[in-house]
Design a protein around this motif. Structure first.
Motif, PDB file in Angstrom:
ATOM      1  N   GLU A 128       0.384  -0.976   0.055  1.00  0.00           N
ATOM      2  CA  GLU A 128       0.507   0.402   0.529  1.00  0.00           C
ATOM      3  C   GLU A 128       0.640   1.389  -0.558  1.00  0.00           C
ATOM      4  N   ASP A 129       2.042   1.681  -0.481  1.00  0.00           N
ATOM      5  CA  ASP A 129       3.163   2.154  -0.192  1.00  0.00           C
ATOM      6  C   ASP A 129       2.853   3.211  -1.467  1.00  0.00           C
ATOM      7  N   TYR A 130       2.265   3.296  -2.133  1.00  0.00           N
ATOM      8  CA  TYR A 130       2.913   3.884  -3.164  1.00  0.00           C
ATOM      9  C   TYR A 130       2.594   5.332  -3.022  1.00  0.00           C
ATOM     10  N   LYS A 131       3.371   5.632  -3.695  1.00  0.00           N
ATOM     11  CA  LYS A 131       3.589   7.373  -4.532  1.00  0.00           C
ATOM     12  C   LYS A 131       2.766   8.071  -5.032  1.00  0.00           C
ATOM     13  N   LEU A 132       2.787   7.517  -6.139  1.00  0.00           N
ATOM     14  CA  LEU A 132       1.255   7.521  -7.401  1.00  0.00           C
ATOM     15  C   LEU A 132       0.220   7.068  -6.841  1.00  0.00           C
ATOM     16  N   GLY A 133      -0.796   7.070  -7.478  1.00  0.00           N
ATOM     17  CA  GLY A 133      -2.157   6.561  -7.499  1.00  0.00           C
ATOM     18  C   GLY A 133      -2.138   5.477  -8.638  1.00  0.00           C
ATOM     19  N   LEU A 134      -2.504   4.341  -8.625  1.00  0.00           N
ATOM     20  CA  LEU A 134      -2.614   2.977  -9.879  1.00  0.00           C
ATOM     21  C   LEU A 134      -3.871   3.987 -10.508  1.00  0.00           C
ATOM     22  N   ILE A 135      -5.034   3.771 -10.168  1.00  0.00           N
ATOM     23  CA  ILE A 135      -6.290   5.042 -10.845  1.00  0.00           C
ATOM     24  C   ILE A 135      -5.635   6.214 -10.897  1.00  0.00           C
ATOM     25  N   ALA A 136      -5.737   6.425 -12.347  1.00  0.00           N
ATOM     26  CA  ALA A 136      -5.896   8.130 -12.947  1.00  0.00           C
ATOM     27  C   ALA A 136      -7.514   8.254 -13.250  1.00  0.00           C
ATOM     28  N   LEU A 137      -7.433   9.606 -12.307  1.00  0.00           N
ATOM     29  CA  LEU A 137      -9.544  10.518 -12.453  1.00  0.00           C
ATOM     30  C   LEU A 137      -9.412  10.992 -12.849  1.00  0.00           C
ATOM     31  N   PRO A 138     -10.398  11.631 -13.505  1.00  0.00           N
ATOM     32  CA  PRO A 138     -10.520  13.715 -13.759  1.00  0.00           C
ATOM     33  C   PRO A 138     -10.803  14.455 -12.118  1.00  0.00           C
ATOM     34  N   GLU A 139     -10.572  15.510 -11.583  1.00  0.00           N
ATOM     35  CA  GLU A 139     -10.720  15.986 -10.768  1.00  0.00           C
ATOM     36  C   GLU A 139     -13.284  15.830 -10.832  1.00  0.00           C
ATOM     37  N   PRO A 140     -12.880  15.614  -9.798  1.00  0.00           N
ATOM     38  CA  PRO A 140     -12.697  16.398  -8.314  1.00  0.00           C
ATOM     39  C   PRO A 140     -11.629  14.496  -7.895  1.00  0.00           C
ATOM     40  N   TYR A 141     -11.745  13.624  -8.238  1.00  0.00           N
ATOM     41  CA  TYR A 141     -11.534  12.507  -7.201  1.00  0.00           C
ATOM     42  C   TYR A 141      -9.811  12.722  -7.502  1.00  0.00           C
ATOM     43  N   ASP A 142      -9.083  11.857  -5.748  1.00  0.00           N
ATOM     44  CA  ASP A 142      -8.106  11.774  -5.739  1.00  0.00           C
ATOM     45  C   ASP A 142      -7.236  10.612  -6.134  1.00  0.00           C
ATOM     46  N   ASN A 143      -6.228  10.192  -6.967  1.00  0.00           N
ATOM     47  CA  ASN A 143      -5.700   9.136  -7.747  1.00  0.00           C
ATOM     48  C   ASN A 143      -5.028   8.288  -6.638  1.00  0.00           C
ATOM     49  N   MET A 144      -4.535   8.399  -5.183  1.00  0.00           N
ATOM     50  CA  MET A 144      -4.309   7.889  -4.481  1.00  0.00           C
ATOM     51  C   MET A 144      -5.172   7.290  -3.672  1.00  0.00           C
ATOM     52  N   GLU A 145      -5.981   8.353  -3.361  1.00  0.00           N
ATOM     53  CA  GLU A 145      -7.751   8.063  -2.665  1.00  0.00           C
ATOM     54  C   GLU A 145      -8.513   6.828  -3.499  1.00  0.00           C
ATOM     55  N   GLU A 146      -8.471   6.530  -4.341  1.00  0.00           N
ATOM     56  CA  GLU A 146      -8.756   5.770  -5.303  1.00  0.00           C
ATOM     57  C   GLU A 146      -8.041   4.884  -5.400  1.00  0.00           C
ATOM     58  N   THR A 147      -7.151   5.115  -5.068  1.00  0.00           N
ATOM     59  CA  THR A 147      -6.182   3.652  -5.764  1.00  0.00           C
ATOM     60  C   THR A 147      -6.233   2.671  -4.345  1.00  0.00           C
ATOM     61  N   LEU A 148      -6.190   3.287  -3.016  1.00  0.00           N
ATOM     62  CA  LEU A 148      -6.877   2.818  -1.860  1.00  0.00           C
ATOM     63  C   LEU A 148      -7.553   1.998  -1.339  1.00  0.00           C
ATOM     64  N   SER A 149      -8.953   2.593  -2.254  1.00  0.00           N
ATOM     65  CA  SER A 149      -9.934   2.572  -1.803  1.00  0.00           C
ATOM     66  C   SER A 149     -10.188   1.205  -2.852  1.00  0.00           C
ATOM     67  N   TRP A 150      -9.863   1.143  -3.931  1.00  0.00           N
ATOM     68  CA  TRP A 150      -9.746  -0.257  -4.457  1.00  0.00           C
ATOM     69  C   TRP A 150      -9.296  -1.387  -3.599  1.00  0.00           C
ATOM     70  N   ILE A 151      -7.866  -1.269  -3.375  1.00  0.00           N
ATOM     71  CA  ILE A 151      -6.947  -2.211  -3.117  1.00  0.00           C
ATOM     72  C   ILE A 151      -7.657  -2.446  -1.407  1.00  0.00           C
ATOM     73  N   ARG A 152      -8.814  -1.760  -1.280  1.00  0.00           N
ATOM     74  CA  ARG A 152      -9.126  -1.896   0.338  1.00  0.00           C
ATOM     75  C   ARG A 152     -10.290  -2.499   0.358  1.00  0.00           C
ATOM     76  N   ARG A 153     -10.747  -2.912  -1.189  1.00  0.00           N
ATOM     77  CA  ARG A 153     -12.373  -2.671  -1.181  1.00  0.00           C
ATOM     78  C   ARG A 153     -12.954  -4.258  -1.331  1.00  0.00           C
ATOM     79  N   PHE A 154     -12.677  -5.093  -0.410  1.00  0.00           N
ATOM     80  CA  PHE A 154     -13.142  -6.409   0.635  1.00  0.00           C
ATOM     81  C   PHE A 154     -12.349  -6.226   1.540  1.00  0.00           C
ATOM     82  N   ASP A 155     -12.498  -5.331   1.713  1.00  0.00           N
ATOM     83  CA  ASP A 155     -11.179  -4.944   4.091  1.00  0.00           C
ATOM     84  C   ASP A 155     -13.235  -5.160   4.652  1.00  0.00           C
TER      85      ASP A 155
END
Length: 113
Positions: A86-113
Motif C-alpha cells: 500500500e506504500d504507493y507514491k502515485l495512485g495506480l488509478i488515474a481519474l479526473p477532478e474532483p477524484y483523488d488518484n491516490m485515495e481511489e487507488t487505496l479504496s480499490w486495493i482495500r475494497r474487500f476489507d
C-alpha cells in the motif's frame, strides 16, 4: 509497479484466484496458518513455486451500493492483508477532478476489507 513492491514479498490486491509465491506464503506463517484463516469455501492449491488461493466456488461480482457482500473475498483479503502493498507514491488509478488518484487507488486495493 513501485520498486518496493518488487521485493517478491507483497501483493497488489486479491481476486477470485490469487497467486502467492513460496516467499509470501512463508511470510504469512506457512500454508497451514493460511488455511486456518480461510474457510473451506476458500481452498488453497499448490503449484511449483507457491500456492493459488481461491475465493469461493466461482468468480462473483459484488456491489457495495446494493449491499452484495462477497464473504469469501473478504476472508481472503483479511488473510492476506499483511502482505498487501500500500506504500504507493502515485495512485495506480488515474481519474479526473474532483477524484483523488491516490485515495481511489487505496479504496480499490482495500475494497474487500
Amino acid at each position: 509497479m513501485e520498486a518496493a513492491c518488487s521485493d517478491g514479498l507483497h501483493i497488489k490486491s486479491i481476486n477470485w484466484l490469487t497467486i502467492l509465491s513460496d516467499k509470501i506464503v512463508e511470510r504469512l506463517g506457512g500454508r497451514q496458518v493460511l488455511e486456518a484463516k480461510l474457510a473451506s469455501s476458500c481452498p488453497v492449491f499448490n503449484f511449483n513455486g507457491g500456492v493459488i488461493v481461491q475465493a469461493g466456488d466461482e468468480p462473483q461480482l459484488g456491489d457495495n451500493n446494493r449491499r452484495i457482500v462477497l464473504d469469501d473475498y473478504r476472508r481472503v483479503s483479511g488473510a492476506l492483508k499483511m502482505v498487501r502493498f500500500e506504500d504507493y507514491k502515485l495512485g495506480l488509478i488515474a481519474l479526473p477532478e474532483p477524484y483523488d488518484n491516490m485515495e481511489e487507488t487505496l479504496s480499490w486495493i482495500r475494497r474487500f476489507d
